[in-house]
Write a protein that holds these residues in place. Structure first.
Motif, PDB file in Angstrom:
ATOM      1  N   HIS A  81       0.798  -1.223   0.000  1.00  0.00           N
ATOM      2  CA  HIS A  81       0.000   0.000   0.000  1.00  0.00           C
ATOM      3  C   HIS A  81       0.835   1.280   0.000  1.00  0.00           C
ATOM      4  CE1 HIS A  81      -3.688  -2.235   1.835  1.00  0.00           C
ATOM      5  NE2 HIS A  81      -3.692  -2.269   0.504  1.00  0.00           N
ATOM      6  N   ALA A  82       2.132   1.172  -0.194  1.00  0.00           N
ATOM      7  CA  ALA A  82       2.988   2.350  -0.153  1.00  0.00           C
ATOM      8  C   ALA A  82       3.334   2.837  -1.563  1.00  0.00           C
ATOM      9  CB  ALA A  82       4.268   2.022   0.610  1.00  0.00           C
ATOM     10  N   ASP A  87       3.400   9.327   3.533  1.00  0.00           N
ATOM     11  CA  ASP A  87       4.809   9.002   3.406  1.00  0.00           C
ATOM     12  C   ASP A  87       5.612  10.178   2.872  1.00  0.00           C
ATOM     13  OD1 ASP A  87       5.238   6.169   4.194  1.00  0.00           O
ATOM     14  OD2 ASP A  87       3.720   5.794   2.653  1.00  0.00           O
ATOM     15  N   ASP A  88       6.933  10.075   3.012  1.00  0.00           N
ATOM     16  CA  ASP A  88       7.809  11.128   2.496  1.00  0.00           C
ATOM     17  C   ASP A  88       7.656  11.276   0.983  1.00  0.00           C
ATOM     18  OD1 ASP A  88       8.750  11.487   5.079  1.00  0.00           O
ATOM     19  OD2 ASP A  88      10.518  10.222   4.773  1.00  0.00           O
ATOM     20  N   ASP A  89       7.421  10.167   0.289  1.00  0.00           N
ATOM     21  CA  ASP A  89       7.230  10.203  -1.163  1.00  0.00           C
ATOM     22  C   ASP A  89       5.746  10.200  -1.525  1.00  0.00           C
ATOM     23  OD1 ASP A  89       7.059   7.661  -0.108  1.00  0.00           O
ATOM     24  OD2 ASP A  89       8.036   6.656  -1.800  1.00  0.00           O
ATOM     25  N   HIS A  90       4.949  10.974  -0.781  1.00  0.00           N
ATOM     26  CA  HIS A  90       3.491  10.984  -0.949  1.00  0.00           C
ATOM     27  C   HIS A  90       3.045  11.507  -2.306  1.00  0.00           C
ATOM     28  CE1 HIS A  90       4.794  14.763   0.954  1.00  0.00           C
ATOM     29  NE2 HIS A  90       3.913  15.331   0.165  1.00  0.00           N
ATOM     30  N   PRO A 121       6.200   5.526  11.425  1.00  0.00           N
ATOM     31  CA  PRO A 121       6.670   5.861  12.770  1.00  0.00           C
ATOM     32  C   PRO A 121       7.526   7.121  12.841  1.00  0.00           C
ATOM     33  CG  PRO A 121       6.917   3.505  12.354  1.00  0.00           C
ATOM     34  CD  PRO A 121       6.525   4.135  11.058  1.00  0.00           C
ATOM     35  N   HIS A 122       8.281   7.420  11.783  1.00  0.00           N
ATOM     36  CA  HIS A 122       9.179   8.579  11.831  1.00  0.00           C
ATOM     37  C   HIS A 122       8.482   9.889  11.476  1.00  0.00           C
ATOM     38  CE1 HIS A 122       9.177   7.756   7.496  1.00  0.00           C
ATOM     39  NE2 HIS A 122       9.589   9.005   7.338  1.00  0.00           N
ATOM     40  N   TRP A 129      -0.862  14.594   9.305  1.00  0.00           N
ATOM     41  CA  TRP A 129      -2.170  15.226   9.077  1.00  0.00           C
ATOM     42  C   TRP A 129      -2.075  16.311   8.009  1.00  0.00           C
ATOM     43  CZ3 TRP A 129      -7.007  14.057  10.091  1.00  0.00           C
ATOM     44  CH2 TRP A 129      -7.989  15.041   9.977  1.00  0.00           C
ATOM     45  N   ASP A 130      -1.035  17.128   8.072  1.00  0.00           N
ATOM     46  CA  ASP A 130      -0.868  18.182   7.061  1.00  0.00           C
ATOM     47  C   ASP A 130      -0.712  17.586   5.670  1.00  0.00           C
ATOM     48  OD1 ASP A 130      -1.054  20.127   8.991  1.00  0.00           O
ATOM     49  OD2 ASP A 130       1.111  20.466   9.150  1.00  0.00           O
ATOM     50  N   ARG A 131       0.059  16.505   5.575  1.00  0.00           N
ATOM     51  CA  ARG A 131       0.235  15.855   4.273  1.00  0.00           C
ATOM     52  C   ARG A 131      -1.092  15.307   3.762  1.00  0.00           C
ATOM     53  NH1 ARG A 131       5.880  12.376   5.241  1.00  0.00           N
ATOM     54  NH2 ARG A 131       7.306  14.163   4.978  1.00  0.00           N
ATOM     55  N   LEU A 132      -1.875  14.730   4.651  1.00  0.00           N
ATOM     56  CA  LEU A 132      -3.163  14.179   4.246  1.00  0.00           C
ATOM     57  C   LEU A 132      -4.086  15.278   3.730  1.00  0.00           C
ATOM     58  CD1 LEU A 132      -5.215  11.895   4.072  1.00  0.00           C
ATOM     59  CD2 LEU A 132      -5.774  12.311   6.469  1.00  0.00           C
ATOM     60  N   VAL A 133      -4.175  16.367   4.452  1.00  0.00           N
ATOM     61  CA  VAL A 133      -5.063  17.460   4.034  1.00  0.00           C
ATOM     62  C   VAL A 133      -4.614  18.030   2.700  1.00  0.00           C
ATOM     63  CG1 VAL A 133      -5.892  19.769   4.619  1.00  0.00           C
ATOM     64  CG2 VAL A 133      -5.755  18.013   6.400  1.00  0.00           C
TER      65      VAL A 133
END
Length: 293
Positions: A81-82, A87-90, A121-122, A129-133
């Motif tokens: 699922h990545a 993730d950093d590479d979102h 975890p990191h 949350w900010d990345r998701l929004v």
């Protein structure tokens, strides 16, 4: 009558056209199409032609469609699922979801469904949350008029209906940001009874997945193997006026897909008939003493 569909992630061992033929032949009226390596891969050559051919096939078979984006190893062959929106590479996930929205528009899909992902975890909670929004906002800008159905998923950053409400508020409560509700998830980790969950989110529903489940255990089960009483659930969906697809979500049953799909539709039709009978019996009961006529 409910419009029942079946998820292609439960037909992982079938070619897409074969899966669609079986699903339609059993009597389903829709399909939840998970974009994957072997099912309309959005990164393989000739995408436009393959999407057009799939749209023609869906029309010929009389199948409505929603697009699902939960393929396990489509974006990364080593990480399930990545990458997610957290993730950093979102950006890779955002690109995939935007491709899914374009495919959905070309297929005439009723919704495109997606989820948040598990927080690495990191990554601190506030950054996740900010990345998701931000990711959801970018997808909304590229949705091509297709309703988006965000799915709360047990174990992910947004795992409950309450979390979905918080995300919707953070996005400014846009009209195109709807809810994908998995009936099993309601039993797994929502505090309220499943029919009450359905009724509470009725105005926002754009997609429904259906499966059996037990409290506290995120395992998609065949109907009758979990703890859900389905006639009241289907009664709640009918009572709230939901007209979208109700698609069976059994992603770990591909080894017996045709048999499981047939069994599932038979169960759902019997549960729907039972819900209609219960509603008729309730309507025929005398009004409580003192109630207005």
């Amino acid at each position: 009558m409910m419009r029942f569909g079946y998820g292609t992630n439960g037909f992982a061992n079938h070619r897409l056209n074969d899966a669609l033929d079986v699903i339609a032949g059993l009597g389903y009226t829709g399909v939840a199409l998970t974009l994957d390596h072997h099912h309309l891969d959005p990164y393989a050559p000739g995408l436009a032609g393959r999407v057009a051919a799939a749209a023609d096939r869906l029309r010929t078979l009389g199948l409505a469609v929603v697009v699902e984006t939960g393929a396990r190893y489509l974006l990364d062959p080593r990480r399930k699922h990545a990458p997610t929106l957290l993730d950093d590479d979102h950006d890779r996930r955002v690109d995939f979801l935007c491709r899914a929205a374009r495919i959905g528009a070309d297929l005439g899909a009723e919704a495109v469904s997606f989820w948040s992902g598990v927080r690495p975890p990191h990554v601190p909670p506030h950054r996740a949350w900010d990345r998701l929004v931000r990711g959801c906002a970018r997808l909304l800008e590229s949705a091509h008029g297709v309703p988006l159905g965000f799915e709360p998923e047990p174990g992910m950053l947004v795992e409950t209906i309450g979390g979905w409400h918080a995300l919707r508020r953070a996005l400014g409560e846009p009209d195109g940001f709807g809810l994908t509700l998995d009936i099993g998830h309601c039993r797994c980790n929502e505090p309220d009874p499943v029919p009450a969950c359905v009724e509470a989110v009725a105005p926002y529903l754009v997609n429904v997945q259906i499966d059996d489940m037990r409290r506290g255990t995120h395992e998609h089960l065949e109907f009758g193997e979990g703890e859900i009483d389905f006639p009241p659930v289907l009664g709640a969906l009918a009572g709230c006026g939901y007209r979208g697809l109700v698609a069976v979500e059994l992603p770990r049953h591909s080894h017996a897909a045709p048999v499981v799909a047939a069994r599932s539709l038979s169960f759902l039709r019997q549960a729907e008939a039972a819900s209609v009978r219960r509603a008729g019996q309730a309507a025929s009961l005398p009004a409580p003493e003192g109630a207005r006529p």
